[in-house]
Design an enzyme around this catalytic site. Structure first.
Site, PDB file in Angstrom:
ATOM      1  N   TYR A  97       1.617  -1.205   0.299  1.00  0.00           N
ATOM      2  CA  TYR A  97       1.702   0.070   1.822  1.00  0.00           C
ATOM      3  C   TYR A  97       0.950   1.343   1.671  1.00  0.00           C
ATOM      4  CZ  TYR A  97       5.977  -2.808   2.584  1.00  0.00           C
ATOM      5  OH  TYR A  97       6.843  -4.041   3.245  1.00  0.00           O
ATOM      6  N   CYS A  98       1.042   1.662   2.405  1.00  0.00           N
ATOM      7  CA  CYS A  98       0.224   3.386   1.986  1.00  0.00           C
ATOM      8  C   CYS A  98       0.138   4.417   1.186  1.00  0.00           C
ATOM      9  CB  CYS A  98       0.971   4.387   3.312  1.00  0.00           C
ATOM     10  SG  CYS A  98       0.985   6.136   3.403  1.00  0.00           S
TER      11      CYS A  98
END
Lengths: 122, 86
Positions: free
Chosen positions: B24-25
């Site tokens: 994820y980011c």
């Protein structure tokens, strides 16, 4: 052609401070009426307000519910971006946001900041 | 940029694949940066990712860095993104 000015509203306040949740929507809706390109970015506790079902529960003073103000902003052309990673940070369940808020990340916020003519954070 | 599957630009030969599934980011962006640095100008990096933030982020990252997203293809479990090094 005149390029539209851009204002970015950054919402970091959560549902424990409902009075701060209204401001970006009202300002951004007004901005679109002034021919300004308006974007709201939700991060940290700000994501609580765009989690599905939350805005309906919030109503203060003589204002309509937060959901009505949010929907009106969307209808007027306000763009909304939400940092999904913030839900992880807060330990909330992931990714269940109002349908018109686009899930984005850190690169998008940085890009929006550099592109904006003005930024205000709530 | 293409966002539908089956377009010609999605069927080009890739030079390297970066698997970002489950990440994820901001990790996919950071890894993309690392991998792009190892490629030569004009080469294609294929990124596989299921982070919901990646579509908007990779497009903006590419524009800022001068690289080019040549294809975003929706797969059953995420996205397949092709980036051409500037």
């Amino acid at each position: 052609m005149v390029t539209k000015k851009k204002i970015l509203y950054v919402q970091t306040s959560g549902i424990d401070r409902p009075e701060r949740l209204y401001a970006p929507f009202i300002l951004a809706t007004t901005a679109t009426a002034m021919d300004i390109d308006a974007t709201v970015y939700f991060l940290i506790k700000g994501v609580e307000g765009v989690k599905k079902g939350e805005a309906e529960k919030i109503k203060i003073g003589d204002f309509p519910s937060l959901k009505e103000v949010m929907d009106q902003a969307h209808k007027s052309g306000v763009k909304m971006f939400v940092c999904d990673q913030s839900t992880q940070l807060l330990g909330l369940s992931r990714g269940d946001f109002v349908e018109y808020a686009t899930v984005v990340g850190a690169a998008t916020l940085n890009d929006l900041l550099l592109d904006a003519d003005a930024v205000i954070s709530f | 940029m293409t966002t539908t599957s089956g377009k010609n630009s999605c069927e080009i030969k890739v030079d390297k694949t970066l698997d970002c599934m489950g990440l994820y980011c901001p990790v996919p962006i950071l890894k993309t940066r690392e991998e792009i640095e190892g490629l030569a100008s004009g080469q294609i990096l294929e990124i596989l990712a299921d982070d919901p933030a990646i579509e908007e982020d990779i497009s903006r990252w590419s524009k800022r860095t001068g690289n080019e997203v040549v294809c975003i293809e929706k797969k059953e479990n995420g996205l397949r993104i092709l980036v051409k090094k500037k």
